[in-house]
Design a protein around this motif. Structure first.
Motif, PDB file in Angstrom:
ATOM      1  N   TYR A  93      -1.124 -16.614  -0.814  1.00  0.00           N
ATOM      2  CA  TYR A  93      -1.676 -15.763  -1.868  1.00  0.00           C
ATOM      3  C   TYR A  93      -0.885 -14.460  -1.930  1.00  0.00           C
ATOM      4  CZ  TYR A  93      -5.638 -18.836  -2.592  1.00  0.00           C
ATOM      5  OH  TYR A  93      -6.429 -19.924  -2.910  1.00  0.00           O
ATOM      6  N   TYR A  94      -0.481 -14.113  -3.144  1.00  0.00           N
ATOM      7  CA  TYR A  94       0.302 -12.905  -3.375  1.00  0.00           C
ATOM      8  C   TYR A  94      -0.470 -11.958  -4.289  1.00  0.00           C
ATOM      9  CZ  TYR A  94       4.221 -15.824  -1.831  1.00  0.00           C
ATOM     10  OH  TYR A  94       5.050 -16.649  -1.117  1.00  0.00           O
ATOM     11  N   CYS A  95      -0.497 -10.691  -3.938  1.00  0.00           N
ATOM     12  CA  CYS A  95      -1.048  -9.725  -4.872  1.00  0.00           C
ATOM     13  C   CYS A  95       0.101  -9.104  -5.661  1.00  0.00           C
ATOM     14  CB  CYS A  95      -1.850  -8.646  -4.153  1.00  0.00           C
ATOM     15  SG  CYS A  95      -0.899  -7.537  -3.090  1.00  0.00           S
ATOM     16  N   ASN A  96      -0.221  -8.630  -6.836  1.00  0.00           N
ATOM     17  CA  ASN A  96       0.765  -7.900  -7.622  1.00  0.00           C
ATOM     18  C   ASN A  96       0.049  -6.819  -8.413  1.00  0.00           C
ATOM     19  OD1 ASN A  96      -0.368  -9.784  -9.577  1.00  0.00           O
ATOM     20  ND2 ASN A  96       1.339  -9.259 -10.898  1.00  0.00           N
ATOM     21  N   GLY A  97       0.829  -5.829  -8.777  1.00  0.00           N
ATOM     22  CA  GLY A  97       0.246  -4.725  -9.526  1.00  0.00           C
ATOM     23  C   GLY A  97       1.234  -4.168 -10.535  1.00  0.00           C
ATOM     24  N   GLU A  98       0.711  -3.832 -11.694  1.00  0.00           N
ATOM     25  CA  GLU A  98       1.518  -3.140 -12.714  1.00  0.00           C
ATOM     26  C   GLU A  98       1.322  -1.654 -12.440  1.00  0.00           C
ATOM     27  OE1 GLU A  98       1.611  -4.295 -17.092  1.00  0.00           O
ATOM     28  OE2 GLU A  98       0.564  -2.368 -17.116  1.00  0.00           O
ATOM     29  N   ILE A  99       2.342  -1.028 -11.866  1.00  0.00           N
ATOM     30  CA  ILE A  99       2.192   0.318 -11.318  1.00  0.00           C
ATOM     31  C   ILE A  99       3.187   1.273 -11.953  1.00  0.00           C
ATOM     32  CG2 ILE A  99       2.360   1.696  -9.207  1.00  0.00           C
ATOM     33  CD1 ILE A  99       1.445  -0.810  -7.672  1.00  0.00           C
ATOM     34  N   ARG A 100       2.668   2.420 -12.361  1.00  0.00           N
ATOM     35  CA  ARG A 100       3.534   3.477 -12.857  1.00  0.00           C
ATOM     36  C   ARG A 100       3.853   4.384 -11.676  1.00  0.00           C
ATOM     37  NH1 ARG A 100       2.361   7.692 -17.879  1.00  0.00           N
ATOM     38  NH2 ARG A 100       4.550   8.047 -18.413  1.00  0.00           N
ATOM     39  N   ALA A 105       8.199   5.310 -14.237  1.00  0.00           N
ATOM     40  CA  ALA A 105       8.601   3.952 -14.609  1.00  0.00           C
ATOM     41  C   ALA A 105       7.464   3.001 -14.263  1.00  0.00           C
ATOM     42  CB  ALA A 105       9.863   3.547 -13.861  1.00  0.00           C
ATOM     43  N   THR A 106       7.144   2.106 -15.183  1.00  0.00           N
ATOM     44  CA  THR A 106       6.095   1.111 -14.949  1.00  0.00           C
ATOM     45  C   THR A 106       6.753  -0.211 -14.580  1.00  0.00           C
ATOM     46  OG1 THR A 106       4.578   2.213 -16.472  1.00  0.00           O
ATOM     47  CG2 THR A 106       4.129  -0.102 -15.937  1.00  0.00           C
ATOM     48  N   LEU A 107       6.448  -0.677 -13.389  1.00  0.00           N
ATOM     49  CA  LEU A 107       7.060  -1.893 -12.861  1.00  0.00           C
ATOM     50  C   LEU A 107       5.992  -2.798 -12.273  1.00  0.00           C
ATOM     51  CD1 LEU A 107      10.026  -0.172 -10.961  1.00  0.00           C
ATOM     52  CD2 LEU A 107      10.140  -1.299 -13.185  1.00  0.00           C
ATOM     53  N   ILE A 108       6.367  -4.048 -12.091  1.00  0.00           N
ATOM     54  CA  ILE A 108       5.494  -5.001 -11.415  1.00  0.00           C
ATOM     55  C   ILE A 108       5.932  -5.077  -9.960  1.00  0.00           C
ATOM     56  CG2 ILE A 108       4.606  -7.346 -11.320  1.00  0.00           C
ATOM     57  CD1 ILE A 108       3.840  -5.855 -13.846  1.00  0.00           C
ATOM     58  N   TYR A 109       4.999  -4.825  -9.075  1.00  0.00           N
ATOM     59  CA  TYR A 109       5.276  -4.883  -7.647  1.00  0.00           C
ATOM     60  C   TYR A 109       4.503  -6.052  -7.035  1.00  0.00           C
ATOM     61  CZ  TYR A 109       7.174  -0.169  -8.216  1.00  0.00           C
ATOM     62  OH  TYR A 109       7.912   0.910  -8.609  1.00  0.00           O
TER      63      TYR A 109
END
Length: 120
Positions: A93-100, A105-109
């Motif tokens: 299971y992987y978490c991800n976040g759309e983070i500014r 800069a807004t990126l997916i981590y």
């Protein structure tokens, strides 16, 4: 730099529960959408659940009614509560976040992944 760290995976019997956590840290300005994906052996990564900044949620059909995603905005952490687990939920299971970030800069981590194994 932004870092996502997952925890809470493990081995559980069918019908059991686990709670996954994803903690974001580093140069965070704001966090928009957050999510969880999973990848089983030999299969493509698939979306499990997402939650927006307004706490609107979305779930894969296979987990609806069993999994709940929620977030703690103060701690920059989000969770996946998994109940009534089935052997077919076994995956990384992987978490991800759309983070500014603080550079605006807004990126997916993505996190590094945590193994969930459900025995029958």
């Amino acid at each position: 730099q932004v870092r996502l760290v997952e925890s809470g995976g493990g081995l559980v019997q069918a019908g059991g529960s686990l709670r996954l956590s994803c903690a974001a840290s580093g140069s965070i300005f704001s966090i928009n959408a957050m999510g969880w994906h999973r990848q089983a052996p030999g299969k493509q990564r698939e979306l499990v659940a997402t939650i927006t900044s307004s706490s609107s949620t979305n779930y894969a059909d296979s987990v609806k009614g069993r999994f709940t995603i929620f977030r703690d905005n103060v701690q920059n952490t989000w969770y996946l509560q998994m109940n009534s687990l089935k052997p077919e939920d076994t995956a990384v299971y992987y978490c991800n976040g759309e983070i500014r970030n603080t550079a605006r800069a807004t990126l997916i981590y993505w996190g590094q992944g945590t193994q969930v194994t459900v025995s029958s």
